[in-house]
Design an enzyme around this catalytic site. Structure first.
Site, short mmCIF file in Angstrom:
data_model
loop_
_atom_site.label_atom_id
_atom_site.label_comp_id
_atom_site.label_asym_id
_atom_site.label_seq_id
_atom_site.Cartn_x
_atom_site.Cartn_y
_atom_site.Cartn_z
N SER A 192 -11.06 31.21 -34.97
CA SER A 192 -12.49 30.85 -35.01
C SER A 192 -13.17 31.69 -33.94
O SER A 192 -12.51 32.29 -33.08
CB SER A 192 -12.66 29.36 -34.72
OG SER A 192 -12.29 29.11 -33.37
N GLY A 242 -11.19 20.90 -39.84
CA GLY A 242 -10.42 21.47 -40.95
C GLY A 242 -11.10 22.60 -41.69
O GLY A 242 -10.51 23.16 -42.62
N ALA A 243 -12.34 22.96 -41.29
CA ALA A 243 -13.03 24.04 -42.02
C ALA A 243 -12.24 25.33 -41.95
O ALA A 243 -12.06 26.04 -42.96
CB ALA A 243 -14.43 24.25 -41.44
N GLY A 244 -11.72 25.62 -40.76
CA GLY A 244 -10.94 26.85 -40.59
C GLY A 244 -9.65 26.80 -41.39
O GLY A 244 -9.20 27.81 -41.95
N ASP A 245 -9.04 25.62 -41.46
CA ASP A 245 -7.80 25.47 -42.24
C ASP A 245 -8.08 25.70 -43.72
O ASP A 245 -7.36 26.43 -44.40
CB ASP A 245 -7.22 24.05 -42.08
CG ASP A 245 -7.06 23.65 -40.62
OD1 ASP A 245 -6.83 24.55 -39.79
OD2 ASP A 245 -7.15 22.45 -40.33
N ASN A 269 -14.47 31.19 -47.46
CA ASN A 269 -15.77 30.65 -47.03
C ASN A 269 -16.20 29.48 -47.90
O ASN A 269 -16.75 28.50 -47.42
CB ASN A 269 -16.85 31.74 -47.08
CG ASN A 269 -16.80 32.68 -45.88
OD1 ASN A 269 -16.08 32.42 -44.91
ND2 ASN A 269 -17.54 33.76 -45.94
#
Ligand SMILES: Nc1ncnc2c1ncn2[C@@H]1O[C@H](COP(=O)(O)OP(=O)(O)OP(=O)(O)O)[C@@H](O)[C@H]1O
Ligand SMILES: O[C@H]1[C@H](O)[C@@H](O)[C@H](O)[C@@H](O)[C@H]1O
Length: 384
Positions: A192, A242-245, A269
């Site tokens: 990130s 969890g967005a990055g996951d 994305n």
């Protein structure tokens, strides 16, 4: 880097497509020192949710204690002498300004590390080293490099250290870790924007592809000879966990299906944006997933004529990339798939009762207060 010779041992049919390695955990969302929600967590759970949703075959290695309380698709290794990893996320303690941090995380308990002997012997096409609580050891990553054609790593698995008193997560410089020397042997390192300052991107991009996600701004891909910004999708953020996951799950699902890196990053994305719209582990609408799969299929058909090794990443932006972005955006925003138009209020928020079963993967975020949406966890909306 992956070459066609690296994959020579087995035919693609004999290989597991994606091997996900990282512990499941219990996530507890805190606000003003009270528990607001509890959910299944761990990068492995978010990633398998996306990869499964995209119908890509995968396998998962994870360790938990006997106290592990969620139903999951991949049975974890239960360690009787250990507790499940638990994280408390404090959004109201977030630090903004120069040292931006969207939340303060505390690792309250930690399950055992995953060792090389815990990994399957069979080869996998894509390995994902996605620890959250320090469970990936250098020797485990090395073993993944030996048994997978391409290894994708979330930097959070490598640079987290934990305060010995209260478990607060702190980050250390990547070059100070034992993982540093393994970077030339991995394919992609994802960070990130908060984590990216703990590595020298200009140095690391010489060895592997670096993807830096940046919340509502989308992400940027760096490789040896170039870099590319990948646009985001609109989202009504409720919980950034969890967005990055999910991004990484979508990115790898796209690559496995033969998309070029910029198109796969769009898929990343998309899943990142879908994830921030729900609290805890997201439930993706099956019709939305079908539309996304159809769009990916259509996109693949456009490139059937291209001569490309199955194991080579294609970094250049293919023709029609903007159109692909628009089609995925349309899939996301077309009613009844979109959940962003539905404001949560105390009157329509789900009420938990003793009788309410927690269906598999659907209600794994357990809301402990009906008013959780009255004070949305949106102090974190403005990412850098
Ligand atoms: N508010 C948002 N609006 C639209 N897309 C978002 C938003 N937040 C995140 N995303 C998408 O998800 C991706 C990953 O988000 P982010 O950079 O916040 O990851 P992260 O900080 O690693 O998340 P986490 O550690 O909580 O898993 C972004 O690159 C973006 O595509
Ligand atoms: O479930 C979450 C999620 O996987 C996040 O990406 C990670 O940063 C947290 O540690 C974890 O608790």
């Amino acid at each position: 880097m992956v070459t066609s010779t690296a994959a020579a041992h087995k035919t693609p049919q004999q290989q597991t497509r994606v091997l996900i390695v990282g512990n499941y955990c219990h996530d507890v969302l805190m606000q003003k020192d009270t528990v607001k929600a509890e959910s299944l967590g761990g990068a492995a759970s978010f990633i398998s949710n996306v990869v499964n949703g995209m119908s890509v075959s995968c396998n998962l290695v994870s360790k938990v204690g006997e106290d592990f309380k969620y139903p999951v698709d991949f049975t974890p290794i239960v360690i009787p002498t250990s507790k499940t990893t638990v994280f408390h996320a404090y959004f109201d303690l977030a630090i903004h300004g120069n040292c931006h941090q969207d939340r303060v995380l505390k690792r309250v308990s930690a399950c055992d590390p995953i060792r090389p002997s815990d990994l399957p012997d069979a080869r996998s096409k894509f390995g994902m080293a996605v620890g959250v609580g320090g469970e990936i050891l250098p020797e485990t990553l090395e073993r993944m490099i030996e048994t997978c054609d391409a290894v994708f790593v979330d930097i959070q698995a490598l640079i987290r250290v934990f305060d010995s008193v209260d478990g607060t997560v702190k980050l250390v410089k990547l070059e100070e870790t034992e993982f540093y020397s393994l970077l030339p042997r991995i394919e992609v390192l994802k960070a990130s924007s908060e984590e990216a300052v703990f590595m020298d991107v200009e140095e690391v991009r010489k060895w592997c592809c670096v993807v830096v996600t940046n919340g509502k701004e989308g992400c940027k891909v760096y490789w040896k000879d170039g870099e590319l910004g990948i646009p985001p999708f609109l989202a009504n953020q409720k919980d950034p966990t969890g967005a990055g996951d999910s991004f990484l799950g979508g990115f790898v699902a796209g690559l496995v299906q033969g998309l070029a890196v910029p198109d796969a990053a769009l898929l990343g994305n998309l899943f990142g944006s879908l994830t921030v719209e729900q609290i805890g582990l997201p439930k993706f609408d099956s019709r939305l997933l079908q539309r996304v799969k159809d769009e990916v299929q259509r996109r693949k058909m456009q490139f059937l004529h291209c001569e490309r090794s199955e194991y080579e990443l294609e970094f250049l932006k293919p023709d029609g990339h903007e159109q692909f972005h628009a089609s995925l955006g349309a899939a996301k925003s077309t009613p009844p798939f979109s959940i962003q138009a539905r404001p949560w209020t105390p009157s329509n928020s789900p009420k938990e009762t003793e009788q309410t079963p927690i269906p598999h993967y659907t209600a794994q975020a357990k809301l402990l207060a009906n008013s959780v949406y009255e004070e949305p966890i949106q102090t974190v909306e403005g990412k850098p």
